[in-house]
Design a protein around this motif. Sequence first.
Motif, PDB file in Angstrom:
ATOM      1  N   ALA A   1       1.117  -1.149   0.112  1.00  0.00           N
ATOM      2  CA  ALA A   1      -0.209   0.552  -0.538  1.00  0.00           C
ATOM      3  C   ALA A   1       1.490   1.088  -0.028  1.00  0.00           C
ATOM      4  O   ALA A   1       0.523   1.633   0.810  1.00  0.00           O
ATOM      5  CB  ALA A   1      -0.838  -0.232   1.356  1.00  0.00           C
ATOM      6  N   GLN A  24      -8.484   3.275 -12.179  1.00  0.00           N
ATOM      7  CA  GLN A  24      -7.830   1.749 -11.330  1.00  0.00           C
ATOM      8  C   GLN A  24      -6.791   0.620 -12.199  1.00  0.00           C
ATOM      9  O   GLN A  24      -7.675   0.799 -13.589  1.00  0.00           O
ATOM     10  CB  GLN A  24      -8.975   0.800 -11.021  1.00  0.00           C
ATOM     11  N   TRP A  47      -4.402  -2.541 -11.866  1.00  0.00           N
ATOM     12  CA  TRP A  47      -4.513  -4.470 -10.850  1.00  0.00           C
ATOM     13  C   TRP A  47      -3.645  -4.834 -11.547  1.00  0.00           C
ATOM     14  O   TRP A  47      -3.409  -4.746 -13.364  1.00  0.00           O
ATOM     15  CB  TRP A  47      -5.593  -4.545 -10.706  1.00  0.00           C
ATOM     16  N   SER A  84      -7.074   3.824  -3.104  1.00  0.00           N
ATOM     17  CA  SER A  84      -7.825   3.104  -2.398  1.00  0.00           C
ATOM     18  C   SER A  84      -6.714   1.771  -2.918  1.00  0.00           C
ATOM     19  O   SER A  84      -6.659   1.683  -4.438  1.00  0.00           O
ATOM     20  CB  SER A  84      -8.449   3.196  -1.956  1.00  0.00           C
ATOM     21  N   GLY A  85      -6.622   0.169  -2.434  1.00  0.00           N
ATOM     22  CA  GLY A  85      -6.237  -0.276  -2.783  1.00  0.00           C
ATOM     23  C   GLY A  85      -4.818  -0.701  -2.859  1.00  0.00           C
ATOM     24  O   GLY A  85      -3.591  -0.250  -2.926  1.00  0.00           O
ATOM     25  N   THR A  86      -4.757  -2.251  -3.526  1.00  0.00           N
ATOM     26  CA  THR A  86      -2.950  -2.302  -3.847  1.00  0.00           C
ATOM     27  C   THR A  86      -3.452  -2.590  -4.884  1.00  0.00           C
ATOM     28  O   THR A  86      -1.821  -2.523  -5.595  1.00  0.00           O
ATOM     29  CB  THR A  86      -2.860  -4.411  -2.547  1.00  0.00           C
ATOM     30  N   ARG A 129      -5.775  -1.467  -7.422  1.00  0.00           N
ATOM     31  CA  ARG A 129      -5.021  -0.315  -7.176  1.00  0.00           C
ATOM     32  C   ARG A 129      -6.275   1.683  -7.660  1.00  0.00           C
ATOM     33  O   ARG A 129      -5.734   1.604  -8.840  1.00  0.00           O
ATOM     34  CB  ARG A 129      -4.153   0.815  -7.250  1.00  0.00           C
ATOM     35  N   ALA A 187      -9.184  -8.163  -7.931  1.00  0.00           N
ATOM     36  CA  ALA A 187     -10.484  -7.949  -6.580  1.00  0.00           C
ATOM     37  C   ALA A 187     -10.296  -6.923  -5.701  1.00  0.00           C
ATOM     38  O   ALA A 187     -11.644  -6.527  -5.245  1.00  0.00           O
ATOM     39  CB  ALA A 187     -10.311  -9.182  -5.559  1.00  0.00           C
ATOM     40  N   ASP A 188      -8.878  -6.258  -5.997  1.00  0.00           N
ATOM     41  CA  ASP A 188      -8.132  -4.832  -5.095  1.00  0.00           C
ATOM     42  C   ASP A 188      -8.125  -4.576  -6.203  1.00  0.00           C
ATOM     43  O   ASP A 188      -6.476  -4.190  -5.485  1.00  0.00           O
ATOM     44  CB  ASP A 188      -7.545  -6.056  -4.092  1.00  0.00           C
ATOM     45  N   SER A 237      -4.487  -7.746  -7.491  1.00  0.00           N
ATOM     46  CA  SER A 237      -5.252  -8.318  -8.547  1.00  0.00           C
ATOM     47  C   SER A 237      -6.452  -7.669  -8.659  1.00  0.00           C
ATOM     48  O   SER A 237      -6.524  -6.928  -7.612  1.00  0.00           O
ATOM     49  CB  SER A 237      -5.579  -9.510  -6.690  1.00  0.00           C
TER      50      SER A 237
END
Length: 184
Positions: free
Chosen positions: A105, A135, A137, A115-117, A125, A122-123, A120
Amino acid sequence: MPRMGRKGRLGNRGILLISSYLVLSLFLIYSSAMTLRTTTQRMVSDRLHDRYQAMDLAQGSMEQLRDDLYEFFRVQVYRDRYGGDALAAMAWLDTVGVGTDLPFAPASPPGAKVSGTGLSSADPRAIALPPGTGQAWVVGVASDGTTLSPRDVTIEATALVGGVTKRIRAVYRFELAASDIFRY
């Protein structure tokens, strides 16, 4: 005084009135057509502007994730976790998006809400800026199976600006290389 017929001085007023109404209606039609054309061009221009902004935001979020992932890999994984063991760090890279056990992070860039990593789908960035949201990923990591082989990290990004959505995908290569001290 003799009486003048329809073709006299007073008889031409009707034709002049009708022709002035025709000219006025032509000007009205022309001005409304120009207004409609200007409005249509403005809408097309706004839509094109949103498309370019969405593309730039998707590309920017992808590059931000790539840079953050590289910096995280270089400092947190390679240097701190594995103490400079490049083979173990490359093996860790194979687990990105599958079972990564380190928190990823990074700090937010100035003026953005992050937000987000991004490790993946599912999460993802997520980067929120005033024009829209981007976004990015990691889709997957591929190699030919050997420990020393380069890793191709596939990153996907999507951005939404003003109702326009853009999705892009890129492959970045992580590989071991000789130190600059050995380059002549």
